[in-house]
Design a protein around this motif. Structure first.
Motif, PDB file in Angstrom:
ATOM      1  N   TYR A 155       0.802  -1.223   0.000  1.00 32.19           N
ATOM      2  CA  TYR A 155       0.000   0.000   0.000  1.00 32.19           C
ATOM      3  C   TYR A 155       0.839   1.280   0.000  1.00 32.19           C
ATOM      4  N   LYS A 156       2.032   1.228   0.589  1.00 33.50           N
ATOM      5  CA  LYS A 156       2.913   2.397   0.612  1.00 33.50           C
ATOM      6  C   LYS A 156       3.995   2.294  -0.459  1.00 33.50           C
ATOM      7  N   PHE A 157       4.501   1.094  -0.673  1.00 29.23           N
ATOM      8  CA  PHE A 157       5.590   0.850  -1.613  1.00 29.23           C
ATOM      9  C   PHE A 157       5.673  -0.650  -1.842  1.00 29.23           C
ATOM     10  N   ILE A 158       6.476  -1.052  -2.834  1.00 33.90           N
ATOM     11  CA  ILE A 158       6.741  -2.471  -3.074  1.00 33.90           C
ATOM     12  C   ILE A 158       8.239  -2.649  -3.245  1.00 33.90           C
ATOM     13  N   LYS A 159       8.835  -3.543  -2.469  1.00 34.90           N
ATOM     14  CA  LYS A 159      10.247  -3.856  -2.556  1.00 34.90           C
ATOM     15  C   LYS A 159      10.426  -5.201  -3.260  1.00 34.90           C
ATOM     16  N   HIS A 160      11.599  -5.414  -3.812  1.00 26.20           N
ATOM     17  CA  HIS A 160      11.932  -6.758  -4.288  1.00 26.20           C
ATOM     18  C   HIS A 160      11.887  -7.695  -3.089  1.00 26.20           C
ATOM     19  N   GLN A 161      11.520  -8.950  -3.317  1.00 30.40           N
ATOM     20  CA  GLN A 161      11.414  -9.906  -2.221  1.00 30.40           C
ATOM     21  C   GLN A 161      12.719 -10.043  -1.437  1.00 30.40           C
ATOM     22  N   VAL A 162      13.845 -10.041  -2.136  1.00 29.11           N
ATOM     23  CA  VAL A 162      15.140 -10.148  -1.446  1.00 29.11           C
ATOM     24  C   VAL A 162      15.341  -8.965  -0.511  1.00 29.11           C
ATOM     25  N   ARG A 163      15.033  -7.759  -0.994  1.00 32.49           N
ATOM     26  CA  ARG A 163      15.173  -6.567  -0.160  1.00 32.49           C
ATOM     27  C   ARG A 163      14.195  -6.606   1.012  1.00 32.49           C
ATOM     28  N   ARG A 164      12.975  -7.045   0.755  1.00 34.48           N
ATOM     29  CA  ARG A 164      11.976  -7.160   1.826  1.00 34.48           C
ATOM     30  C   ARG A 164      12.507  -8.043   2.952  1.00 34.48           C
ATOM     31  N   ASP A 165      13.077  -9.188   2.595  1.00 36.18           N
ATOM     32  CA  ASP A 165      13.580 -10.121   3.602  1.00 36.18           C
ATOM     33  C   ASP A 165      14.804  -9.563   4.326  1.00 36.18           C
ATOM     34  N   LEU A 166      15.705  -8.930   3.576  1.00 38.06           N
ATOM     35  CA  LEU A 166      16.889  -8.328   4.195  1.00 38.06           C
ATOM     36  C   LEU A 166      16.499  -7.218   5.167  1.00 38.06           C
ATOM     37  N   ASP A 167      15.525  -6.416   4.782  1.00 37.51           N
ATOM     38  CA  ASP A 167      15.095  -5.326   5.660  1.00 37.51           C
ATOM     39  C   ASP A 167      14.423  -5.851   6.917  1.00 37.51           C
ATOM     40  N   LEU A 168      13.751  -6.989   6.797  1.00 36.35           N
ATOM     41  CA  LEU A 168      13.116  -7.583   7.978  1.00 36.35           C
ATOM     42  C   LEU A 168      14.161  -7.961   9.023  1.00 36.35           C
ATOM     43  N   VAL A 169      15.178  -8.711   8.633  1.00 34.36           N
ATOM     44  CA  VAL A 169      16.173  -9.161   9.611  1.00 34.36           C
ATOM     45  C   VAL A 169      17.055  -8.015  10.083  1.00 34.36           C
ATOM     46  N   ALA A 170      17.160  -6.962   9.274  1.00 34.45           N
ATOM     47  CA  ALA A 170      17.957  -5.804   9.682  1.00 34.45           C
ATOM     48  C   ALA A 170      17.350  -5.117  10.901  1.00 34.45           C
ATOM     49  N   THR A 171      16.046  -5.263  11.100  1.00 37.64           N
ATOM     50  CA  THR A 171      15.396  -4.633  12.256  1.00 37.64           C
ATOM     51  C   THR A 171      15.865  -5.226  13.579  1.00 37.64           C
ATOM     52  N   VAL A 172      16.450  -6.420  13.542  1.00 37.47           N
ATOM     53  CA  VAL A 172      16.988  -7.013  14.775  1.00 37.47           C
ATOM     54  C   VAL A 172      18.514  -7.050  14.751  1.00 37.47           C
ATOM     55  N   GLY A 173      19.108  -6.307  13.796  1.00 36.64           N
ATOM     56  CA  GLY A 173      20.554  -6.165  13.773  1.00 36.64           C
ATOM     57  C   GLY A 173      21.302  -7.133  12.893  1.00 36.64           C
ATOM     58  N   ALA A 174      20.611  -7.852  12.005  1.00 39.55           N
ATOM     59  CA  ALA A 174      21.269  -8.818  11.120  1.00 39.55           C
ATOM     60  C   ALA A 174      21.507  -8.202   9.750  1.00 39.55           C
ATOM     61  N   THR A 175      22.768  -8.115   9.361  1.00 32.30           N
ATOM     62  CA  THR A 175      23.126  -7.557   8.058  1.00 32.30           C
ATOM     63  C   THR A 175      24.211  -8.411   7.408  1.00 32.30           C
ATOM     64  N   THR A 176      24.418  -8.198   6.119  1.00 35.85           N
ATOM     65  CA  THR A 176      25.475  -8.888   5.384  1.00 35.85           C
ATOM     66  C   THR A 176      26.004  -7.977   4.291  1.00 35.85           C
ATOM     67  N   THR A 177      27.267  -8.117   3.964  1.00 30.27           N
ATOM     68  CA  THR A 177      27.841  -7.341   2.861  1.00 30.27           C
ATOM     69  C   THR A 177      27.629  -8.039   1.525  1.00 30.27           C
ATOM     70  N   ASN A 178      27.197  -9.298   1.564  1.00 29.85           N
ATOM     71  CA  ASN A 178      26.951 -10.068   0.348  1.00 29.85           C
ATOM     72  C   ASN A 178      25.450 -10.296   0.197  1.00 29.85           C
ATOM     73  N   GLU A 179      24.830  -9.488  -0.643  1.00 31.01           N
ATOM     74  CA  GLU A 179      23.379  -9.578  -0.832  1.00 31.01           C
ATOM     75  C   GLU A 179      23.003 -10.376  -2.080  1.00 31.01           C
ATOM     76  N   ASN A 180      23.957 -11.074  -2.673  1.00 28.84           N
ATOM     77  CA  ASN A 180      23.681 -11.883  -3.863  1.00 28.84           C
ATOM     78  C   ASN A 180      22.990 -13.181  -3.493  1.00 28.84           C
ATOM     79  N   LEU A 181      22.206 -13.700  -4.411  1.00 28.51           N
ATOM     80  CA  LEU A 181      21.693 -15.056  -4.266  1.00 28.51           C
ATOM     81  C   LEU A 181      22.857 -16.015  -4.495  1.00 28.51           C
ATOM     82  N   THR A 182      22.860 -17.115  -3.764  1.00 26.68           N
ATOM     83  CA  THR A 182      23.972 -18.063  -3.871  1.00 26.68           C
ATOM     84  C   THR A 182      23.466 -19.498  -3.837  1.00 26.68           C
TER      85      THR A 182
END
Length: 377
Positions: free
Chosen positions: A140-167
């Protein structure tokens, strides 16, 4: 509550193979940030790809009745799954969803198992059911790519990675035997060739067979490409029918390759031409350029960080989802449905992407590598 001490995390992604592949970077972020052991609860449709995802340590297979799966769930095993989750003493659980899914039934599994921290997007106030609640503002406000949506979810609890590629891990030792199988079918990998993957899990995402046929014939006749028609065992009839209609220069490989072989095949292919299905996410994970005939369903699932071209086409009105969230997207994002791409559009997209992706002086060639970084999708 801090997640820094969470060393045993359950990730719940009970959907198709492509969905799980797209969640890989977020799972990696959890593993790297917290040094955690990762267990994934997923469906039988995703079971095969788990061993190719290095971020995952263990897997639990369970088909949830509120997620569309190939098999009918057995209601009697619910208590068994909850008991199994309890026994594993998870520190935390993450519920991954697309914006049209309600996370509450899935979160209930983790809640009944006594998992102390549960992270998920949710539109409703979940109160005690989800301890780490991220209000869901999509679509309703915006649409993110699914990968970005998932990365942003875990980032809210402090989980990040420098490698955002699918592997996906690839067994390169399989390539010589795959080459021999292709040779047995008449395809010469030393000459220009591409994969054409026409099969879909949902009829509404089918690209018309007659368009595939005309496009493939032109690619063979005008550009000397060989067309390898791939598909699962259940799609063998489709690849064989297409091969008969396309004729010389096309080769049917439906049901020929196991998943580990198929991943390797896609890695070494100069280009993948496909509908929007799990195959395009395999290609993104191994760095293969992709032209995707994209049924206008969920705009979140385009190829991620890999050279690609998207040709959208409309979903027939009588096949539109009754899900009100998806209906909103149809009325806004897809308010003006695109016309069905013509065979000429497909041919032009394939040739243009092949030229842009091929090494200088090696027309229509592709050099596979273990990992590549491309501009964001």
């Amino acid at each position: 509550m801090s997640w820094q001490g969470c060393k045993n995390i359950l990730c719940i992604r009970p959907d198709n193979m492509g969905d799980l592949i797209m969640t890989g970077p977020a799972i990696r972020a959890l593993k790297e940030s917290f040094g955690a052991k990762i267990t994934v609860l997923t469906s039988s449709m995703s079971a095969g790809v788990v061993k190719h995802m290095p971020e995952i340590d263990e897997v639990i297979i369970f088909n949830l009745p509120w997620v569309k799966t190939a098999e009918t769930p057995d209601v009697t095993v619910f208590s068994e799954v909850v008991a199994q989750l309890k026994e594993r003493n998870f520190d935390a659980a993450v519920v991954f969803t697309v914006y049209s899914q309600n996370p509450l039934p899935t979160a209930m599994l983790a809640y009944l198992a006594g998992i102390p921290r549960i992270l998920a997007y949710c539109r409703e106030n979940p109160y005690q059911l989800i301890t780490d609640w991220v209000p869901d503002k999509e679509p309703y406000k915006f649409i993110k790519h699914q990968v970005r949506r998932d990365l942003d979810l875990v980032a809210t609890v402090g989980a990040t990675t420098t490698n955002e590629n699918l592997t996906l891990t690839v067994d390169d030792d399989l390539w010589p035997s795959i080459t021999q199988q292709l040779s047995n079918k008449g395809l010469d990998t030393n000459k220009p060739w591409i994969i054409l993957h026409a099969g879909v899990s949902e009829t509404k995402r089918e690209y018309p067979a007659e368009c595939w046929i005309v496009a493939a014939k032109r690619l063979i006749r005008e550009y000397g490409l060989q067309i390898l028609l791939t598909g699962s065992e259940s799609e063998k009839h489709l690849t064989e029918e297409l091969q008969v209609q396309i004729g010389e220069g096309s080769f049917s490989a439906g049901g020929t390759f196991k998943l580990n072989e198929f991943i390797c095949l896609v890695k070494y292919a100069p280009l993948l031409l496909s509908v929007n299905t799990g195959t395009i996410h395999i290609a993104a994970a191994v760095g293969t350029p992709t032209v995707v005939l994209y049924g206008q369903t969920n705009p979140q699932h385009t190829p991620w960080k890999v050279p690609h071209t998207i040709l959208e086409f409309p979903v027939p009105v009588d096949m539109h989802s009754r899900n009100e969230v998806i209906a909103y997207v149809n009325q806004t994002v897809y308010a003006q449905p695109s016309s069905i791409p013509k065979a000429a559009d497909v041919v032009n997209a394939v040739i243009d992407l092949l030229k842009r992706s091929s090494p200088a002086g090696q027309p229509f060639a592709h050099t596979p590598v273990q990992s590549q970084v491309f501009p964001a999708s």
